[in-house]
Scaffold this motif. Structure first.
Motif, PDB file in Angstrom:
ATOM      1  N   TYR A 145       2.031  -3.745   9.766  1.00 25.67           N
ATOM      2  CA  TYR A 145       2.606  -2.828   8.783  1.00 25.67           C
ATOM      3  C   TYR A 145       4.124  -3.033   8.781  1.00 25.67           C
ATOM      4  O   TYR A 145       4.760  -3.001   9.841  1.00 25.67           O
TER       5      TYR A 145
ATOM      6  N   GLU B  70       0.830  -1.196   0.000  1.00 24.30           N
ATOM      7  CA  GLU B  70       0.000   0.000   0.000  1.00 24.30           C
ATOM      8  C   GLU B  70       0.870   1.254   0.000  1.00 24.30           C
ATOM      9  O   GLU B  70       2.007   1.228   0.478  1.00 24.30           O
ATOM     10  N   ASP B  71       0.335   2.325  -0.544  1.00 23.69           N
ATOM     11  CA  ASP B  71       1.054   3.600  -0.599  1.00 23.69           C
ATOM     12  C   ASP B  71       0.741   4.427   0.634  1.00 23.69           C
ATOM     13  O   ASP B  71      -0.415   4.599   1.007  1.00 23.69           O
ATOM     14  N   ARG B  72       1.794   4.910   1.284  1.00 21.65           N
ATOM     15  CA  ARG B  72       1.646   5.831   2.394  1.00 21.65           C
ATOM     16  C   ARG B  72       2.549   7.028   2.132  1.00 21.65           C
ATOM     17  O   ARG B  72       3.785   6.911   2.215  1.00 21.65           O
ATOM     18  N   GLU B  73       1.928   8.140   1.743  1.00 21.54           N
ATOM     19  CA  GLU B  73       2.661   9.379   1.474  1.00 21.54           C
ATOM     20  C   GLU B  73       3.770   9.160   0.443  1.00 21.54           C
ATOM     21  O   GLU B  73       4.898   9.643   0.577  1.00 21.54           O
TER      22      GLU B  73
ATOM     23  N   PRO C 165       6.330   7.651  11.365  1.00 18.73           N
ATOM     24  CA  PRO C 165       5.750   8.549  10.347  1.00 18.73           C
ATOM     25  C   PRO C 165       4.446   9.185  10.825  1.00 18.73           C
ATOM     26  O   PRO C 165       3.686   8.596  11.604  1.00 18.73           O
ATOM     27  N   GLY C 166       4.181  10.376  10.322  1.00 21.33           N
ATOM     28  CA  GLY C 166       2.969  11.075  10.710  1.00 21.33           C
ATOM     29  C   GLY C 166       1.707  10.315  10.355  1.00 21.33           C
ATOM     30  O   GLY C 166       0.734  10.290  11.121  1.00 21.33           O
ATOM     31  N   TRP C 167       1.697   9.691   9.171  1.00 20.45           N
ATOM     32  CA  TRP C 167       0.500   8.948   8.773  1.00 20.45           C
ATOM     33  C   TRP C 167       0.209   7.812   9.737  1.00 20.45           C
ATOM     34  O   TRP C 167      -0.966   7.495  10.013  1.00 20.45           O
ATOM     35  N   LEU C 168       1.285   7.206  10.289  1.00 17.57           N
ATOM     36  CA  LEU C 168       1.076   6.110  11.230  1.00 17.57           C
ATOM     37  C   LEU C 168       0.536   6.641  12.554  1.00 17.57           C
ATOM     38  O   LEU C 168      -0.373   6.040  13.157  1.00 17.57           O
ATOM     39  N   ARG C 169       1.059   7.766  13.008  1.00 11.42           N
ATOM     40  CA  ARG C 169       0.540   8.355  14.246  1.00 11.42           C
ATOM     41  C   ARG C 169      -0.953   8.674  14.092  1.00 11.42           C
ATOM     42  O   ARG C 169      -1.748   8.498  15.026  1.00 11.42           O
ATOM     43  N   THR C 170      -1.323   9.133  12.897  1.00 11.38           N
ATOM     44  CA  THR C 170      -2.725   9.447  12.651  1.00 11.38           C
ATOM     45  C   THR C 170      -3.581   8.180  12.725  1.00 11.38           C
ATOM     46  O   THR C 170      -4.664   8.183  13.333  1.00 11.38           O
ATOM     47  N   GLU C 171      -3.096   7.101  12.123  1.00  8.65           N
ATOM     48  CA  GLU C 171      -3.856   5.853  12.163  1.00  8.65           C
ATOM     49  C   GLU C 171      -3.958   5.313  13.582  1.00  8.65           C
ATOM     50  O   GLU C 171      -4.992   4.781  13.987  1.00  8.65           O
TER      51      GLU C 171
END
Length: 668
Positions: free
Chosen positions: A496, A473-476, A658-664
């Protein structure tokens, strides 16, 4: 005929295989003879069987095991002879084939039954017939008739596994066809048509039909891609449909080569992954087959680079001095004899499938594979991180080793150690995977690069084998491997896998969201590393900055780590330093309660190092709880020009979440 003098390896006696400087075609020819010569004393009286030392049973009969001993080295011998080389004991094999297919011979091999191991050995025999006409001629009229009955009639009406085995029947028929013998074109065409169902795109074929996700070295160097290239060479000149097939197989090879190059490091080691890695240097045979089949290389690859991949791989194996029996024959294992990692089809003769690597000897001396100067691996010309869609891998050249992150692959049946061979999260050229030598406590499970869960207080452990979902999957703008799996029916885990980046090249992230329907203990292991002091081979002591060796926290020993000095906080982590350094830390603030320690893995669990330790994070999850584990895994291998004082240079500079992971995590 005078019996050959057996080779005897004594205390620290080097095998002749290890003593040859490799650079030219002639040197590789000599390398092959060091494999063939030690087999000669173990031929049967009529030479139809070879009983390789090692009295181990397999799932098939003893006769088939000894037929393996004869036919698997034939891969190398046939390549040598096809390329114009010679071997003084070639007649052993011709006489052996003649006696083996003779129903009136006391050493008759027996006709193949359904799903018979003899079918596998028909592949090197068929190839040898196709490229060495002297074998067919040397059998005589009666012998050729017996071979037609055994090879063609013995396989064309039998059931075969719906896997790479179908290629073996193709080559049985092709060998007969090339010599004007009785064969079945109808069966050959049907088998290739069925094998085409395995094709997934991007040059990759699966080792089975829809519903199976298994793309390991069988998909490249052991069978499918390798045999496609041999077929393209041998049958492609017939034009028409065969010519079209041949060109398609070459096209796939060009495409997949840009993926497969990522499985080999700059020193020559390939990443151990999947089953049958006891075939050792067969892992590099794809590259010689490219030259044999006259494939035009895609940029940035050159023949000098391909030559370098092959020769450096052989040279790495020349440094593995413990893989031989005292008689000089290959053993079941990897870097040393090891039955724990073996499959139930690995007979003592099984490792000689490694002789596929000598396909380069069938390549003419005038080919640029041999005339080019050897070149280094083109690491600077390749992506440092690359997602491979079909095998479901993310490859990395960062951090001083060649590494793959993996999700979703599994053998079609639960073979021994299958969770370690396919289900681990990371595989490295520098730190080989580990298999369980027992099924009781962490020391025996040896959970290198795996998350284990126990619901009985730590006696039995479940790990990832089958995934309900797996995808890149694409993350940022960056690839992340995501998988969903259930070690227990009421425990669901979303994992992940995040590759390294240039800022922190020695770290990758492993993240788990765990929904626990029962109380479980958890153990999250880093790579396994050699557990020996360089000065005397004894177990590692607490880390000493002067010697640049040791562990943190203290490595206590087997089954006796219930002491404060054996544990550290999860954020402090655990590491071990010997041949480089490996370690693991807990990063996320919600990741509470985990502690760090060293698992003193049982001996002979790792493929390369017989004594290892595994830095590990342990925790507990209550029934009904949902937790996030964020683990940072450290690896900095040793190597030429790498000072031991630098092994831990990156340990304190931990990768950022990563920020996206903190958000999830915050939204869960």
């Amino acid at each position: 005929m005078t019996p050959p003098t057996p080779l005897t390896l004594g205390y620290r006696t080097p095998h002749p295989f290890s003593l040859l400087p490799l650079s030219s075609r002639a040197s590789v020819q000599s390398l092959l003879t060091t494999l063939l010569d030690p087999l000669l004393p173990f031929f049967s009286p009529l030479h139809s069987r070879v009983r390789v030392p090692g009295a181990t049973a397999v799932r098939f009969d003893q006769a088939a095991s000894e037929v393996e001993g004869l036919c698997r080295p034939l891969w190398g011998l046939a390549c040598l002879l096809a390329g114009g080389g010679s071997y003084g004991s070639t007649q052993y094999w011709i006489d052996g084939i003649k006696a083996g297919v003779d129903p009136d011979s006391p050493e008759f091999w027996g006709f193949a039954r359904d799903n018979d191991q003899r079918m596998v050995e028909m592949c090197p025999l068929g190839f040898a017939l196709a490229v060495v006409p002297e074998i067919w001629a040397g059998l005589g009229e009666e012998g050729r008739g017996n071979l037609e009955a055994w090879l063609g009639g013995g396989v064309n009406e039998r059931e075969m596994p719906d896997t790479n085995w179908l290629w073996f029947r193709v080559f049985a028929n092709l060998g007969l066809k090339k010599n004007g013998g009785r064969f079945s074109q109808e069966r050959l065409d049907k088998d290739i048509a069925r094998l085409e169902v395995f094709y997934r795109g991007g040059g990759w074929s699966n080792d089975g039909p829809e519903g199976i996700h298994q793309m390991d070295y069988y998909s490249s160097s052991f069978a499918i891609q390798f045999l496609q290239l041999l077929y393209a060479k041998l049958a492609g000149g017939d034009g028409g449909r065969e010519g079209e097939r041949a060109e398609e197989f070459r096209r796939r090879a060009r495409e997949v080569s840009l993926d497969l190059v990522h499985y080999y490091d700059a020193e020559g080691m390939s990443i151990p992954f999947g089953r049958s890695v006891g075939y050792r240097f067969a892992m590099v045979s794809f590259w010689g087959a490219l030259a044999y089949a006259d494939v035009e290389l895609p940029a940035p690859l050159t023949w000098g680079m391909v030559k370098g991949i092959v020769l450096r791989h052989f040279r790495w194996w020349q440094t593995q001095h413990d893989m031989w029996s005292s008689s000089g024959t290959l053993t079941i294992g990897y870097s040393y004899p090891n039955m724990y990692m073996a499959e139930n089809y690995n007979s003592p003769g099984s490792p000689y499938w490694a002789c596929l690597a000598f396909i380069c000897l069938a390549v003419p001396e005038s080919h640029p594979f041999w005339t080019s100067e050897e070149e280094a691996l083109p690491v600077d010309l390749l992506p440092k991180v690359k997602a491979l869609e079909q095998p479901g891998h993310i490859m990395s050249y960062l951090g001083g080793h060649c590494m793959l992150l993996s999700s979703g692959q599994a053998c079609s049946y639960p073979m021994k150690g299958t969770h370690a061979k396919y289900g681990a999260f990371a595989y490295s050229s520098a730190y080989a995977y580990s298999v369980p030598p027992g099924l009781f406590t962490l020391e025996q499970y040896a959970l290198a690069s795996q998350l284990g869960l126990s619901d009985d207080g730590g006696e039995y452990w479940k790990t990832r084998r089958l995934s309900e979902y797996a995808g890149i999957e694409d993350r940022e703008g960056k690839p992340v491997l995501v998988s969903v799996w259930k070690p227990f029916p009421d425990v669901k885990i979303k994992t992940y896998l995040i590759p390294p980046d240039e800022a922190t090249p020695n770290w990758h992230l492993r993240v788990h969201r765990i929904e626990a329907g029962r109380e479980v203990m958890t153990a999250d292991g880093s790579f396994a590393i050699c557990n020996e002091r360089s000065v005397d081979g004894r177990y590692l002591d607490p880390y000493d900055a002067k010697t640049c060796e040791g562990t943190s926290p203290k490595l206590i020993g087997n089954y006796d780590n219930d002491t404060p000095e054996a544990w550290a906080g999860g954020k402090d982590g655990a590491f071990a330093v010997s041949k480089g350094a490996v370690g693991i830390k807990a990063l996320e603030e919600k990741d509470v309660g985990r502690r760090a320690m060293l698992v003193n893995a049982d001996p002979n669990s790792n493929l390369v190092e017989s004594r290892t330790t595994i830095p590990t994070l342990q925790g507990k999850i209550g029934r009904g709880e949902t937790v996030w584990y964020v683990s940072a895994i450290y690896a900095k291998p040793s190597g030429e020009g790498i000072a031991k004082e630098t092994y831990l240079d990156g340990w304190e500079k931990v990768v950022e979440v990563p920020g996206w992971l903190r958000t999830e995590i915050s939204g869960a």
